[in-house]
Design an enzyme around this catalytic site. Structure first.
Site, PDB file in Angstrom:
ATOM      1  N   SER A   7       7.281  -0.171   1.375  1.00  0.00           N
ATOM      2  CA  SER A   7       5.836  -0.892   0.964  1.00  0.00           C
ATOM      3  C   SER A   7       4.206  -0.679   1.721  1.00  0.00           C
ATOM      4  O   SER A   7       4.682  -0.814   2.978  1.00  0.00           O
ATOM      5  CB  SER A   7       5.644  -2.059   0.055  1.00  0.00           C
ATOM      6  OG  SER A   7       4.520  -2.057  -0.693  1.00  0.00           O
TER       7      SER A   7
ATOM      8  N   CYS B 273      -1.659  -2.680   4.870  1.00  0.00           N
ATOM      9  CA  CYS B 273      -2.596  -2.164   6.133  1.00  0.00           C
ATOM     10  C   CYS B 273      -2.642  -2.768   6.789  1.00  0.00           C
ATOM     11  O   CYS B 273      -2.182  -3.983   6.860  1.00  0.00           O
ATOM     12  CB  CYS B 273      -4.193  -2.974   4.722  1.00  0.00           C
ATOM     13  SG  CYS B 273      -4.442  -2.068   3.813  1.00  0.00           S
TER      14      CYS B 273
ATOM     15  N   GLN C 236      -0.603   6.893   0.518  1.00  0.00           N
ATOM     16  CA  GLN C 236      -1.595   6.148  -0.223  1.00  0.00           C
ATOM     17  C   GLN C 236      -3.080   6.326  -0.209  1.00  0.00           C
ATOM     18  O   GLN C 236      -3.848   5.915   0.762  1.00  0.00           O
ATOM     19  CB  GLN C 236      -1.259   4.409  -0.759  1.00  0.00           C
ATOM     20  CG  GLN C 236      -1.506   3.631  -1.784  1.00  0.00           C
ATOM     21  CD  GLN C 236      -1.661   2.676  -1.385  1.00  0.00           C
ATOM     22  OE1 GLN C 236      -1.949   1.706  -0.650  1.00  0.00           O
ATOM     23  NE2 GLN C 236      -0.845   2.381  -2.447  1.00  0.00           N
TER      24      GLN C 236
ATOM     25  N   TYR D 145      -9.222  -2.569  -6.388  1.00  0.00           N
ATOM     26  CA  TYR D 145     -10.068  -1.847  -5.961  1.00  0.00           C
ATOM     27  C   TYR D 145     -10.918  -0.953  -6.911  1.00  0.00           C
ATOM     28  O   TYR D 145     -10.866  -1.083  -7.724  1.00  0.00           O
ATOM     29  CB  TYR D 145      -8.977  -0.993  -4.768  1.00  0.00           C
ATOM     30  CG  TYR D 145      -8.688  -1.116  -4.152  1.00  0.00           C
ATOM     31  CD1 TYR D 145      -9.415  -2.132  -2.980  1.00  0.00           C
ATOM     32  CD2 TYR D 145      -7.705  -1.542  -3.825  1.00  0.00           C
ATOM     33  CE1 TYR D 145      -8.985  -3.237  -1.921  1.00  0.00           C
ATOM     34  CE2 TYR D 145      -6.086  -2.514  -2.796  1.00  0.00           C
ATOM     35  CZ  TYR D 145      -7.512  -2.982  -1.997  1.00  0.00           C
ATOM     36  OH  TYR D 145      -6.836  -4.333  -1.066  1.00  0.00           O
TER      37      TYR D 145
ATOM     38  N   ARG E 112       0.048   3.607  -8.025  1.00  0.00           N
ATOM     39  CA  ARG E 112       0.069   1.605  -8.131  1.00  0.00           C
ATOM     40  C   ARG E 112      -0.508   1.077  -9.180  1.00  0.00           C
ATOM     41  O   ARG E 112      -2.425   1.169  -9.161  1.00  0.00           O
ATOM     42  CB  ARG E 112      -0.093   1.157  -6.080  1.00  0.00           C
ATOM     43  CG  ARG E 112       0.148  -0.165  -6.802  1.00  0.00           C
ATOM     44  CD  ARG E 112       0.305  -0.771  -5.293  1.00  0.00           C
ATOM     45  NE  ARG E 112       1.425  -0.661  -4.812  1.00  0.00           N
ATOM     46  CZ  ARG E 112       1.987  -1.838  -4.229  1.00  0.00           C
ATOM     47  NH1 ARG E 112       0.907  -1.753  -3.191  1.00  0.00           N
ATOM     48  NH2 ARG E 112       3.210  -1.392  -3.073  1.00  0.00           N
TER      49      ARG E 112
ATOM     50  N   ARG F  38       6.783  -7.730   3.190  1.00  0.00           N
ATOM     51  CA  ARG F  38       6.987  -8.821   4.293  1.00  0.00           C
ATOM     52  C   ARG F  38       8.610  -8.186   5.351  1.00  0.00           C
ATOM     53  O   ARG F  38       8.230  -8.924   5.943  1.00  0.00           O
ATOM     54  CB  ARG F  38       6.549  -9.751   3.534  1.00  0.00           C
ATOM     55  CG  ARG F  38       4.800  -9.864   3.293  1.00  0.00           C
ATOM     56  CD  ARG F  38       4.629 -10.824   2.963  1.00  0.00           C
ATOM     57  NE  ARG F  38       3.871 -11.081   2.747  1.00  0.00           N
ATOM     58  CZ  ARG F  38       3.055 -11.061   1.672  1.00  0.00           C
ATOM     59  NH1 ARG F  38       3.762 -10.406   0.394  1.00  0.00           N
ATOM     60  NH2 ARG F  38       1.573 -11.634   1.544  1.00  0.00           N
TER      61      ARG F  38
END
Length: 782
Positions: free
Chosen positions: A413, A416, A491, A572, A620, A714
């Site tokens: 995934s 950032c 992305q 965003y 997304r 993660r």
């Protein structure tokens, strides 16, 4: 201690006998409004794990209860002319009245006073009690008298159900799914003695009304159901016992105790019947409460300990029950769309507590059949070479999006890193993305990359708007392609009102102390009250941003990226148009979902025209805002259909982060139901992300048809070689390992094989007899 239990159901009785057994000096009274032989419903279900706690708590009642059990280990699923059977599920049923008789006798033996046909209207009559137990069910008087302290919330679910019995002795726990001219019907049925079964019929309110059952009494209901299921009942009759159509109430309370008053069982919480028995939960409450009182002499301290210890387990089960009940409420989504074996797997794993791997321990044959079916479909869909003699688990099957074929279903995934220099990725990004590509994931998605300097979240965010950015990204793409079979995606995004903030570790979403840049958004609404106020975009701003996205998309193609993803989630810029929480516009870009999607669609369609046609594009989304007034389910369906029509190949289903006051409902794989919803309602490929941590979970989601790809964030930060490690665990030699790592591969495979054998031996020794693993049967319905 003087104890009064308001309610003489299983919870009140079992708690009372445990306390009297622990200390015969306790003065205990059970007060019940009904007669001793009154009961509602028919049979109740217990699992093997529950029975173990019964044995430890009170051997005498355990022996009598288990002596009355009807046992089964199979689940039969009747679906569109097929009967699919899965074995190895250890359950037992008992008549509710028989259970009450046993517990009443045990209480009487120990000296508990039982007062039947006693209405409780005012708790003041029990003011002298040291402890008052509210065990009086869903419509609890005790809870109502202290509503201000308990703060109850009751969620009445939309489906209708009726609790019936039948003289047909079902041989397995049976799910029946049947269509009629009125709609789709679901049956949950199980035997609870030698000759009688519980028969719960459930359907949507719309189907219930179309069938005229909103006007039906018990007899008319029985006549209708006997006609509908005549073939399955094989001449046997249905039984009634106050069998009225109802809606299921999910009960939650902010507190379970107040001073010396405590709630147990349905008075405190409920969990939908599709996941198990409320009686099971109630008796487990009784055991936990008795243990707490025995450990702590002071009542209020004991009640606090009881709630602290018991609440997490109950809430975990309620979360699973919520997922399960929603599966049944929404199963029109699956019926007829999923093939029988995948439908059965979806049913068995619906709550996500049963998974691919632990189902394999119960019934290896059934899971092997699922894996063979899934692999065959994957070969067909991807047009990839045959997978070989050893059938892989779902995560190691290929998947095609346009001309891009992924070797497996694992995606890294986008995460950032906040480590770019004026938007330019550097060696950190090369190592970060490169290591995960050689770690075995089929697709690596580079972090959110901004289309302009003013579109960044932080000064450390990557960009794609300068020639230096193109060259730096091409270096990374070339490495991934040279060192691995992985594909790599970019992305693209614009931060909108969430821009000009500090790096994550300096204060997430907090404004920069200096050096800020101007912000734009759908509306002039700051993210935090102390955040910078963005400018509401005008049409010139929209044209500028659209052109910035198009330029970045063209640069992504030149850099060699295999896929492009547009970020329309997490509040965003593009997402700020989609959510009604952030879009307050009154022009043609605000209001309806069609208007709110106008600008995001313009950007997508413009990028799609410029990005290579043979390469896929994904989007997304935040499937829910987790906040009142946010994106609705109807909005979600509409916007994903619009994206599908515009040429989107994959919906990357995330959630939330639109507004800071969100209230997410976290849990294992908690965002997967949204990917499931979009995939099976809209008919577009989906990728899920969020709290997926193990290969087993990945296999479960894929096999059940909830998504097509699984993105992990993660877990890949902690272990770049997640996929290689999984290939060793599942002994999948077909998974690519870099030649430099082959020595490590052989050792990893040997170690994993040994560990699996050891675990299998331990589980076989610990497994109750009813959990013996047997081959599953898939047979045609008669």
């Amino acid at each position: 201690m003087r104890i009064v239990s308001i309610g003489g159901g299983p919870a009140g009785l079992y708690f009372s006998l445990l306390m009297k057994k622990a200390d015969p000096g306790h003065d205990i009274t059970v007060v019940e409004r009904n007669r001793a032989d009154d009961t509602f419903g028919f049979g109740v279900v217990f699992s093997d794990a529950t029975l173990e706690s019964f044995a430890e708590a009170d051997r005498e009642s355990y022996t009598e209860i288990t002596g009355s059990f009807a046992h089964w280990d199979a689940i039969d699923i009747h679906y569109r002319g097929a009967v699919l059977t899965s074995r190895g599920h250890g359950f037992a049923g008992i008549a509710r009245q028989r259970l009450l008789d046993i517990l009443q006798r045990r209480c009487a033996e120990l000296g508990v006073r039982l007062e039947f046909q006693t209405e409780v209207g005012d708790l003041a009559a029990y003011a002298d009690a040291d402890l008052v137990v509210g065990a009086d069910g869903v419509n609890s008087v005790v809870r109502g008298r202290h509503a201000e302290q308990f703060k109850p919330h009751v969620d009445w679910r939309p489906n209708k159900f009726v609790w019936l019995g039948t003289t047909y002795p079902f041989a397995a726990f049976t799910f029946l799914f049947k269509e009629s001219e009125h709609g789709l019907w679901r049956v949950h049925a199980y035997r609870y003695d030698a000759s009688t079964s519980t028969f719960i019929l459930e359907t949507t309110e719309e189907t219930w009304r179309r069938a005229g059952l909103d006007q039906a009494d018990e007899d008319r209901t029985i006549a209708f159901v006997e006609r509908l299921f005549a073939g399955e009942l094989r001449g046997h009759r249905l039984l009634k016992n106050r069998s009225l159509w109802r809606s299921f109430p999910t009960v939650r309370n902010a507190a379970w105790h107040h001073r010396n008053v405590v709630l147990v069982g349905d008075a405190a919480h409920t969990a939908h019947f599709s996941i198990g028995s409320g009686t099971k939960l109630a008796i487990e409450d009784a055991i936990a409460l008795a243990h707490a009182l025995q450990r702590h002499g002071e009542v209020e301290k004991a009640l606090a300990a009881y709630e602290e210890d018991r609440r997490p387990e109950v809430e975990r089960l309620q979360r699973a029950a919520q997922v399960s009940l929603e599966w049944f409420e929404e199963m029109e989504r699956y019926h007829g769309r999923l093939e029988p074996i995948q439908f059965a797997l979806s049913l068995l794993t619906r709550s996500l507590r049963v998974t691919h791997d632990n189902l394999k321990l119960r019934d290896s044959g059934f899971v092997a059949a699922v894996d063979r079916w899934f692999a065959a479909r994957a070969e067909q869909q991807s047009r990839a070479p045959a997978l070989g003699a050893r059938t892989p688990p779902p995560m190691f099957t290929p998947y095609r999006l346009r001309e891009m074929v992924l070797a497996n279903r694992i995606v890294v995934s986008p995460m950032c890193q906040y480590s770019a220099e004026d938007g330019t990725p550097n060696d950190w990004h090369l190592v970060n993305l490169g290591s995960r590509a050689i770690g075995g994931a089929a697709l690596v998605v580079a972090e959110m990359t901004d289309v302009s300097r003013e579109g960044r979240i932080t000064p450390g965010c990557t960009g794609m708007y300068r020639p230096e950015h193109l060259a730096a990204w091409k270096r990374i793409v070339d490495f991934v392609h040279a060192a691995s079979p992985a594909r790599i995606a970019l992305q693209l995004a614009h931060a909108g009102r969430k821009g000009s903030t500090r790096r994550l570790w300096e204060g997430m979403d907090e404004p920069l102390p200096e050096g800020n840049w101007p912000l734009i958004s759908a509306s002039a609404l700051p993210y935090h009250p102390h955040s910078q106020v963005p400018k509401a975009m005008d049409r010139r701003d929209m044209d500028t941003v659209r052109d910035q996205f198009v330029r970045a998309a063209q640069m992504a193609g030149q850099a060699g990226f295999d896929m492009l993803e547009l970020h329309m989630a997490h509040g965003y810029l593009l997402a700020s148009f989609i959510s009604p929480l952030t879009n307050r516009r009154t022009d043609e870009y605000g209001g309806s979902i069609e208007n709110r999607m106008r600008f995001p669609l313009m950007v997508f369609e413009s990028c799609r025209k410029k990005f290579p046609k043979h390469k896929p594009m994904s989007v997304r989304i935040s499937a829910t805002d987790w906040a009142p007034g946010g994106l609705s389910g109807e909005d979600l369906m509409a916007l994903t259909r619009m994206l599908k029509t515009a040429g989107c190949d994959l919906i990357d289903c995330s959630t939330g982060q639109t507004v800071p006051q969100q209230r997410p409902v976290y849990g294992r794989m908690y965002q997967a139901p949204y990917a499931d919803w979009v995939r099976n309602e809209v008919g577009i490929a989906t990728m899920t992300v969020g709290a997926v941590t193990t290969p087993d979970q990945v296999n479960t989601l894929l096999a059940a048809g909830k998504c097509d790809l699984v993105a992990l964030a993660r877990p890949h930060l902690a272990n770049p070689y997640f996929t290689l490690q999984a290939s060793a665990w599942y002994q999948q030699m077909g998974q690519h390992w870099p030649p430099q790592y082959l020595a490590g591969r052989d050792q990893a495979f040997r170690n994993a094989a040994r560990e699996r054998a050891e675990m299998r031996d331990l589980r076989i020794k610990a497994r109750p007899a009813s959990h013996e693993v047997t081959e599953a049967g898939v047979k045609k319905a008669a």
